[in-house]
Design a protein around this motif. Structure first.
Motif, PDB file in Angstrom:
ATOM      1  N   TYR A 218      55.561  34.747   5.559  1.00  0.00           N
ATOM      2  CA  TYR A 218      54.090  34.887   5.755  1.00  0.00           C
ATOM      3  C   TYR A 218      53.684  36.334   7.299  1.00  0.00           C
ATOM      4  O   TYR A 218      54.399  36.969   7.334  1.00  0.00           O
TER       5      TYR A 218
ATOM      6  N   TYR B 127      61.656  29.011   6.919  1.00  0.00           N
ATOM      7  CA  TYR B 127      62.591  28.390   5.828  1.00  0.00           C
ATOM      8  C   TYR B 127      63.147  26.835   6.411  1.00  0.00           C
ATOM      9  O   TYR B 127      62.984  25.782   7.097  1.00  0.00           O
TER      10      TYR B 127
ATOM     11  N   LYS C 117      64.167  26.416   0.431  1.00  0.00           N
ATOM     12  CA  LYS C 117      63.133  27.031   0.028  1.00  0.00           C
ATOM     13  C   LYS C 117      62.545  28.072   1.634  1.00  0.00           C
ATOM     14  O   LYS C 117      62.912  27.418   2.049  1.00  0.00           O
ATOM     15  N   ARG C 118      62.270  29.058   1.050  1.00  0.00           N
ATOM     16  CA  ARG C 118      62.085  30.119   1.434  1.00  0.00           C
ATOM     17  C   ARG C 118      60.620  30.549   1.943  1.00  0.00           C
ATOM     18  O   ARG C 118      60.474  31.057   0.290  1.00  0.00           O
ATOM     19  N   GLU C 119      59.769  30.522   2.971  1.00  0.00           N
ATOM     20  CA  GLU C 119      58.178  31.755   2.348  1.00  0.00           C
ATOM     21  C   GLU C 119      58.053  32.091   3.354  1.00  0.00           C
ATOM     22  O   GLU C 119      58.402  32.174   4.079  1.00  0.00           O
TER      23      GLU C 119
END
Length: 86
Positions: free
Chosen positions: A50, A33, A46-48
């Protein structure tokens, strides 16, 4: 893991900030985040997600390094430990 960074304030403007948080989700994945903006003003985020911890750690380090190159200084860091041994 969490890192909070800021730039030096320019004239009468508030400093800009950038925060990066990496945490494991309930399903075993990892969420990176990011939030940035001007202190006291609007923020963007922004969130990613994995699947692998090593990929998440690499993305975390790349995000941190990119902001350091842009002039941000680390103000606060938490949970930066050595990688898990399986």
């Amino acid at each position: 893991m969490r890192i909070y960074m800021q730039t030096q304030p320019v004239s009468n403007e508030s400093p800009r900030y950038y925060e990066i948080v990496l945490q494991q989700d309930l399903l075993g994945g990892w969420m990176l985040y990011r939030e940035w903006g001007q202190q006291g003003g609007r923020a963007s985020s922004k969130r990613e997600v994995y699947l692998e911890r090593d990929d998440a750690l690499t993305a975390f380090a790349q995000a941190r390094d990119a902001q350091v190159k842009r002039g941000f200084k680390v103000v606060f860091s938490q949970g930066l430990e050595a990688p898990h041994v399986r």
